[in-house]
Every structure is written in C-alpha cells, then in structure tokens.
Scaffold this active site. Structure first.
Site, PDB file in Angstrom:
ATOM      1  N   CYS A 172      28.494 -17.758 -28.353  1.00 41.64           N
ATOM      2  CA  CYS A 172      27.328 -16.907 -28.576  1.00 41.64           C
ATOM      3  C   CYS A 172      27.744 -15.507 -29.043  1.00 41.64           C
ATOM      4  CB  CYS A 172      26.436 -16.798 -27.348  1.00 41.64           C
ATOM      5  SG  CYS A 172      24.868 -16.021 -27.773  1.00 41.64           S
TER       6      CYS A 172
ATOM      7  N   LYS B 104      29.544 -20.921 -32.145  1.00 37.88           N
ATOM      8  CA  LYS B 104      29.770 -21.668 -30.900  1.00 37.88           C
ATOM      9  C   LYS B 104      28.592 -21.412 -29.957  1.00 37.88           C
ATOM     10  CE  LYS B 104      34.796 -21.710 -31.381  1.00 37.88           C
ATOM     11  NZ  LYS B 104      34.892 -23.110 -31.805  1.00 37.88           N
ATOM     12  N   THR B 105      27.592 -22.283 -30.068  1.00 32.97           N
ATOM     13  CA  THR B 105      26.362 -22.127 -29.283  1.00 32.97           C
ATOM     14  C   THR B 105      25.861 -23.488 -28.796  1.00 32.97           C
ATOM     15  OG1 THR B 105      25.031 -22.363 -31.295  1.00 32.97           O
ATOM     16  CG2 THR B 105      25.532 -20.111 -30.601  1.00 32.97           C
ATOM     17  N   ALA B 106      24.994 -23.437 -27.783  1.00 31.43           N
ATOM     18  CA  ALA B 106      24.341 -24.665 -27.321  1.00 31.43           C
ATOM     19  C   ALA B 106      23.419 -25.194 -28.416  1.00 31.43           C
ATOM     20  CB  ALA B 106      23.557 -24.385 -26.036  1.00 31.43           C
ATOM     21  N   ALA B 107      22.915 -24.277 -29.247  1.00 36.82           N
ATOM     22  CA  ALA B 107      22.054 -24.691 -30.365  1.00 36.82           C
ATOM     23  C   ALA B 107      22.828 -25.593 -31.320  1.00 36.82           C
ATOM     24  CB  ALA B 107      21.550 -23.459 -31.111  1.00 36.82           C
TER      25      ALA B 107
ATOM     26  N   ASP C 143      32.078 -25.991 -28.105  1.00 39.09           N
ATOM     27  CA  ASP C 143      32.905 -24.809 -28.329  1.00 39.09           C
ATOM     28  C   ASP C 143      34.362 -25.143 -28.641  1.00 39.09           C
ATOM     29  OD1 ASP C 143      30.604 -23.445 -27.712  1.00 39.09           O
ATOM     30  OD2 ASP C 143      31.270 -22.736 -25.751  1.00 39.09           O
TER      31      ASP C 143
ATOM     32  N   VAL D 114      41.380 -32.891 -17.121  1.00 33.20           N
ATOM     33  CA  VAL D 114      42.371 -33.470 -18.037  1.00 33.20           C
ATOM     34  C   VAL D 114      43.470 -32.439 -18.238  1.00 33.20           C
ATOM     35  CG1 VAL D 114      42.757 -34.187 -20.429  1.00 33.20           C
ATOM     36  CG2 VAL D 114      40.755 -35.011 -19.179  1.00 33.20           C
TER      37      VAL D 114
ATOM     38  N   GLU E 203      35.185 -34.382 -15.418  1.00 37.11           N
ATOM     39  CA  GLU E 203      34.656 -33.017 -15.222  1.00 37.11           C
ATOM     40  C   GLU E 203      35.028 -32.555 -13.804  1.00 37.11           C
ATOM     41  OE1 GLU E 203      32.724 -30.400 -16.861  1.00 37.11           O
ATOM     42  OE2 GLU E 203      33.334 -29.573 -14.918  1.00 37.11           O
TER      43      GLU E 203
ATOM     44  N   GLN F 147      24.090 -21.610 -19.643  1.00 43.41           N
ATOM     45  CA  GLN F 147      24.651 -20.282 -19.915  1.00 43.41           C
ATOM     46  C   GLN F 147      23.748 -19.393 -20.777  1.00 43.41           C
ATOM     47  OE1 GLN F 147      28.811 -20.826 -21.287  1.00 43.41           O
ATOM     48  NE2 GLN F 147      28.832 -22.781 -20.215  1.00 43.41           N
TER      49      GLN F 147
ATOM     50  N   CYS G  69      21.415 -18.014 -32.868  1.00 41.50           N
ATOM     51  CA  CYS G  69      21.490 -17.003 -31.807  1.00 41.50           C
ATOM     52  C   CYS G  69      20.110 -16.368 -31.669  1.00 41.50           C
ATOM     53  CB  CYS G  69      22.478 -15.898 -32.167  1.00 41.50           C
ATOM     54  SG  CYS G  69      24.151 -16.452 -32.428  1.00 41.50           S
TER      55      CYS G  69
HETATM   56  P1  FAD Z   1      30.536 -25.688 -21.755  1.00 43.39           P
HETATM   57  O1  FAD Z   1      29.073 -25.818 -21.653  1.00 43.39           O
HETATM   58  O2  FAD Z   1      31.146 -24.370 -21.379  1.00 43.39           O
HETATM   59  O3  FAD Z   1      31.166 -26.853 -20.871  1.00 43.39           O
HETATM   60  C1  FAD Z   1      32.535 -27.156 -20.812  1.00 43.39           C
HETATM   61  C2  FAD Z   1      32.783 -28.074 -19.616  1.00 43.39           C
HETATM   62  O4  FAD Z   1      34.106 -28.600 -19.683  1.00 43.39           O
HETATM   63  C3  FAD Z   1      32.656 -27.346 -18.290  1.00 43.39           C
HETATM   64  O5  FAD Z   1      31.790 -28.052 -17.417  1.00 43.39           O
HETATM   65  C4  FAD Z   1      34.083 -27.327 -17.752  1.00 43.39           C
HETATM   66  O6  FAD Z   1      34.163 -27.374 -16.331  1.00 43.39           O
HETATM   67  C5  FAD Z   1      34.688 -28.591 -18.381  1.00 43.39           C
HETATM   68  N1  FAD Z   1      36.137 -28.539 -18.498  1.00 43.39           N
HETATM   69  C6  FAD Z   1      36.910 -27.456 -18.767  1.00 43.39           C
HETATM   70  N2  FAD Z   1      38.213 -27.804 -18.744  1.00 43.39           N
HETATM   71  C7  FAD Z   1      38.261 -29.135 -18.462  1.00 43.39           C
HETATM   72  C8  FAD Z   1      39.326 -30.059 -18.303  1.00 43.39           C
HETATM   73  N3  FAD Z   1      40.606 -29.678 -18.392  1.00 43.39           N
HETATM   74  N4  FAD Z   1      39.039 -31.356 -18.018  1.00 43.39           N
HETATM   75  C9  FAD Z   1      37.727 -31.758 -17.909  1.00 43.39           C
HETATM   76  N5  FAD Z   1      36.674 -30.910 -18.046  1.00 43.39           N
HETATM   77  C10 FAD Z   1      36.946 -29.622 -18.317  1.00 43.39           C
HETATM   78  N6  FAD Z   1      24.115 -20.693 -26.765  1.00 43.39           N
HETATM   79  C11 FAD Z   1      22.902 -20.752 -27.408  1.00 43.39           C
HETATM   80  O7  FAD Z   1      22.629 -21.735 -28.083  1.00 43.39           O
HETATM   81  N7  FAD Z   1      21.976 -19.754 -27.300  1.00 43.39           N
HETATM   82  C12 FAD Z   1      22.219 -18.644 -26.536  1.00 43.39           C
HETATM   83  O8  FAD Z   1      21.360 -17.767 -26.445  1.00 43.39           O
HETATM   84  C13 FAD Z   1      23.477 -18.555 -25.838  1.00 43.39           C
HETATM   85  N8  FAD Z   1      23.731 -17.471 -25.062  1.00 43.39           N
HETATM   86  C14 FAD Z   1      24.896 -17.446 -24.330  1.00 43.39           C
HETATM   87  C15 FAD Z   1      25.120 -16.358 -23.486  1.00 43.39           C
HETATM   88  C16 FAD Z   1      26.253 -16.313 -22.697  1.00 43.39           C
HETATM   89  C17 FAD Z   1      26.482 -15.129 -21.803  1.00 43.39           C
HETATM   90  C18 FAD Z   1      27.189 -17.391 -22.731  1.00 43.39           C
HETATM   91  C19 FAD Z   1      28.409 -17.363 -21.836  1.00 43.39           C
HETATM   92  C20 FAD Z   1      26.982 -18.460 -23.580  1.00 43.39           C
HETATM   93  C21 FAD Z   1      25.844 -18.506 -24.401  1.00 43.39           C
HETATM   94  N9  FAD Z   1      25.601 -19.558 -25.284  1.00 43.39           N
HETATM   95  C22 FAD Z   1      24.405 -19.619 -25.980  1.00 43.39           C
HETATM   96  C23 FAD Z   1      26.692 -20.517 -25.608  1.00 43.39           C
HETATM   97  C24 FAD Z   1      26.569 -21.880 -24.967  1.00 43.39           C
HETATM   98  O9  FAD Z   1      26.355 -21.787 -23.584  1.00 43.39           O
HETATM   99  C25 FAD Z   1      27.841 -22.686 -25.256  1.00 43.39           C
HETATM  100  O10 FAD Z   1      28.088 -22.658 -26.638  1.00 43.39           O
HETATM  101  C26 FAD Z   1      27.723 -24.136 -24.783  1.00 43.39           C
HETATM  102  O11 FAD Z   1      27.594 -24.164 -23.386  1.00 43.39           O
HETATM  103  C27 FAD Z   1      28.936 -24.938 -25.253  1.00 43.39           C
HETATM  104  O12 FAD Z   1      28.944 -26.204 -24.669  1.00 43.39           O
HETATM  105  P2  FAD Z   1      30.328 -26.937 -24.312  1.00 43.39           P
HETATM  106  O13 FAD Z   1      29.970 -28.208 -23.645  1.00 43.39           O
HETATM  107  O14 FAD Z   1      31.213 -26.936 -25.489  1.00 43.39           O
HETATM  108  O15 FAD Z   1      31.027 -25.958 -23.235  1.00 43.39           O
END
Ligand code: FAD
Length: 410
Positions: free
Chosen positions: A161, A306-309, A298, A78, A35, A43, A341
């Site tokens: 989201c 695509k949500t944290a849920a 995501d 990566v 990371e 988010q 959502c």
């Molecule tokens: P992320 O949490 O985005 O994390 C990805 C990580 O990978 C980051 O730390 C990044 O630095 C790292 N990374 C990127 N490239 C590389 C690389 N090349 N090598 C190593 N690491 C790397 N979800 C809900 O459930 N409810 C909500 O109400 C909601 N509202 C939202 C509102 C907004 C405005 C936004 C932007 C998002 C919202 N979400 C919501 C969506 C939720 O935040 C995401 O779906 C969730 O964070 C996805 O998790 P993830 O780990 O896949 O991606």
C-alpha cells in the site's frame, strides 16, 4: 514425506482468497495452507484505526475461521523450497511434497534496518500503522498531540500500500485541523523517493492536500536512525550531485513506515528473481521456470501495486490457472496488473487511485479519477471490509472473475 495436491504458503489475503477461489472451481481438490499465525488481519483498515475511525478488533479474526472449509491448515512456517524435488521444508525440518505450489507469504517489514527503531517502537511518540497494535498507538498520539513536530516517513519502494504513509499524514492532519491545533503543529513528510506518488496523474491532487495541511515535503530523504527517549531522528538526504548528507530532526510524534523486502526464505530460494521476489510471469502469475509453482500477493514479482485490491483480481486468475495445471493444461487466464489505493485525504473523502501495469489508469467508475469523493469514503469505510471478509475470503468473485471487470479495491 506427506504430499498434498495443492500446497499454499501463507494464510493472508492472497493465500485464503486463492484457496477459496480454487475450491469454487474444483471442490474435490486437496488443498493445504501452511500458516504459523493464529490470527488473520484486514490490514487496509489499520489507517482508519489510526484516525479513530475503525474498531481495531474488527480488523482481526481467528485464522481457523478464515481457512476455507475443507482446506487443511498446517500450522507451521515454511523455511525453504526444493522446487526440483516438488517439496517445501518446514521450520521443524519436515518436508511436504506437492503437485502444485502457491507462494504467498506476503513481504517482510525490516524494522531493524533503521538503527534504534526496534527499541523504541510503540513508545516515546514512535509509531507505525504497519503493525496491528501500533495503529491504536498512532490514534493515541494523534488525539493527545496539541503542539510540536510530527514527522511522517516513507521508505524506498516497493512497499505494501504505497499510499499508506500519505494516508497517515492526511488523517492525522485533518484531525488537528478540525480541532484547531494544526497551526501549532509542524507537520513534515520525509519521502525516500523522488516523487510523492508513483503515478503522475494523481500527484497534483495529493500535493494539494499536502499544502492544505501546510506539511513540509522533503523528497529523497530517508530515515536512517532514531533515538526515542531523546525524540530525535536522523535522515539521509540525497544531494543533487548524488552525495548524501545526514541531518537530525526533533519530533514529538513520528510515524515510521519500515523498509520492506521479500521474506528472507523466499529471497534465498531458487524461486526468487534478482530482487528476491517470487519470479512469476506477470500475466499468468506462474513461475517462469517451474510450471507447477504460482505466486500472488505481496511476495510475487509482478510489477503491480502491492495491495489487497491487486490480490482480489489475482486470486481468480491463479485459481483458474491452477485448475488448468491440475488437468495438465496450460494457464488460460491472465492478470492485467490492476491495483488500487483508496487514499483517505480527509475524514469523509477518498481519492480512489486505480491503475494497472506501467501506471496505466484503470478507473472502475466513469468519474474524474483525481477527485476525492464522499462516495469512495463510504466504499472504503463500509463496503470494502464487507467485500474482503464475505466475498474475497470465501471465493465469491463478484466483479472479480477472471473475465469480469474486477476493479474494486478492498
Ligand atoms: P499478507 O496478507 O500480509 O499475508 C501473508 C501471510 O503469510 C501471513 O498470514 C503470514 O503469517 C504468512 N507467512 C509469513 N511467512 C510465512 C512462512 N514462512 N510460512 C508460512 N506462512 C508465512 N491494500 C489495499 O488493497 N487497500 C488498502 O487501503 C491497503 N491499506 C493498507 C494499509 C496498511 C497500513 C497495510 C499494512 C497494508 C495495506 N494494504 C492495503 C495492503 C494489503 O493489506 C496487502 O497488500 C495484502 O494483505 C497482501 O496479501 P498477502 O497475502 O500477500 O500478504
């Protein structure tokens, strides 16, 4: 070449949750997370920050506090995958080997896909809740706008989201309504797709609120270019016959949601499907061709929202299946596509849209799923941040275990 037993790419919601869940199952597993960032973000609260309802500093934490105890943090990006050689290549050229790889680098926000946007983002009334520091700028714009035109955009799906663009409009309009200025503000909602929301069940309730705020809704209308200093945006509108016309609209404030895609280094890799996402089996979240590769969050191809849920339910499934893989067994648990959502339709009321694969409604509570509720607002504002930081990030799978009814949305 150094080799790690379980290598996780990305320390976001998915990377931290899956590492923590795996350690709860196999405390002796040697896990490393690659990371590059030193901050981790919650988010889902950024839309609340944009409405002046959440302290932005409470949405970010030092990454070192989030990486689970016992997990090695490799502070790098990566750059490429070599699944045939069971290795990844870091941005400095170092190769790291693994026994099991978990890919969760999130998705890529393509700000550059809109001509003129990077130059003016964060200035001239141009904002986006999709970036931490800009959620506060949205709040600044909303509280100072007294009259004029406010445009809210939504790009083609998929985006993370999918309701976030709507939430931006609802919360801003509610603030203007409460201040008595809504009548002097022309609110527009320009959506790239052909429907307000992907699950038809929730559309009438969401449309009611569009009407309540007197917002002009344009479907099949995509933001193409923007000139901040001139306060002008150009939209491409798809006509009935499929042809496209370009129109200019003036704004005093514009909330932009950028087009989104799989990260370039994933899209270019042998692990991607035709659309660029990590090509997993939607049930086991294991790669379709490489048995020792998993993906969630995501970046994965599972056709869920695509949500944290969704991540909250995926992480225990992937952790269980990794533990099976480490014991040379087949994946034994499956993900049902749950995502959610919590749509803030006004201050103090949330419509909780919960659904699984194919848009199948999956309500957690025995209540009318299309009714915005105060109780869900309380959950969104107070309970879910706690659930995220204290349960999901630490592998405590309360109501989220692979066999339990894990249906509460962070
Ligand atoms: P992320 O949490 O985005 O994390 C990805 C990580 O990978 C980051 O730390 C990044 O630095 C790292 N990374 C990127 N490239 C590389 C690389 N090349 N090598 C190593 N690491 C790397 N979800 C809900 O459930 N409810 C909500 O109400 C909601 N509202 C939202 C509102 C907004 C405005 C936004 C932007 C998002 C919202 N979400 C919501 C969506 C939720 O935040 C995401 O779906 C969730 O964070 C996805 O998790 P993830 O780990 O896949 O991606």
């Amino acid at each position: 070449m150094r080799t790690v037993e379980v290598l996780v790419v990305g320390g976001g919601a998915a990377g931290i949750a899956v590492a923590a869940s795996l350690l709860r199952r196999r405390s002796e597993a040697a896990v490393a997370i690659v990371e590059p960032q030193d901050k981790h973000y919650y988010q889902p609260a950024w839309t609340l920050v944009a409405g002046g309802l959440f302290d932005p500093s409470k949405t970010e934490r030092p990454m070192r506090h989030c990486i689970p105890k016992g997990v090695q943090w490799i502070r790098a990006s990566v750059a490429a995958f070599d699944p045939a050689g069971n290795a990844v290549v870091l941005d400095d050229g170092e190769r790291i080997g693994y026994r099991v790889l978990v890919i969760c680098p999130g998705l890529q926000l393509n700000w550059h896909a809109i001509e003129g946007l990077p130059e003016t983002l964060g200035r001239n009334g141009v904002t986006s809740n999709y970036r931490f520091e800009l959620a506060s700028y949205t709040w600044q714009l909303v509280r100072t706008l007294r009259e004029g035109a406010a445009i809210f955009t939504q790009p083609p799906m998929p985006i993370k989201c999918p309701a976030a663009p709507l939430k931006a409009l609802y919360l801003s309009s509610d603030i203007w309504r409460r201040r008595g200025t809504l009548g002097r503000i022309e609110v527009k909602l320009n959506i790239s797709g052909a429907a307000l929301f992907s699950v038809p069940l929730f559309v009438p309730a969401l449309l009611n609120y569009v009407d309540r705020y007197n917002a002009a809704l344009s479907l099949k209308t995509t933001l193409a270019a923007i000139d901040g200093p001139a306060r002008k945006a150009w939209f491409e509108i798809q006509n009935e016959d499929g042809s496209v016309r370009r129109v200019a609209e003036s704004f005093d404030m514009i909330h932009v949601v950028p087009p989104q895609s799989a990260p370039d280094f994933v899209r270019r890799s042998p692990l991607a499907n035709g659309e660029g996402w990590v090509d997993v089996d939607p049930a086991t979240l294991r790669h379709r061709r490489y048995d020792n590769v998993f993906s969630l969050g995501d970046a994965c191809s599972a056709p869920c929202t695509k949500t944290a849920a969704a991540v909250r339910k995926q992480a225990p499934v992937v952790a269980t299946n990794i533990a099976a893989q480490l014991s040379n067994r087949q994946p034994c648990t499956t993900y049902d596509g749950y995502g959610s959502c919590p749509i803030v339709v006004e201050r103090g009321k949330v419509l909780l849209a919960e659904f699984g694969y194919g848009g199948t409604p999956m309500a957690t509570f025995p209540l009318d799923p299309v009714k915005p509720r105060r109780s869900f607002w309380f959950m969104k504002r107070y309970i879910l941040p706690f659930v995220y930081w204290h349960l999901m990030m630490t592998g405590r799978e309360v109501l989220a275990g692979p066999t339990g009814p894990a249906r509460i949305a962070p």
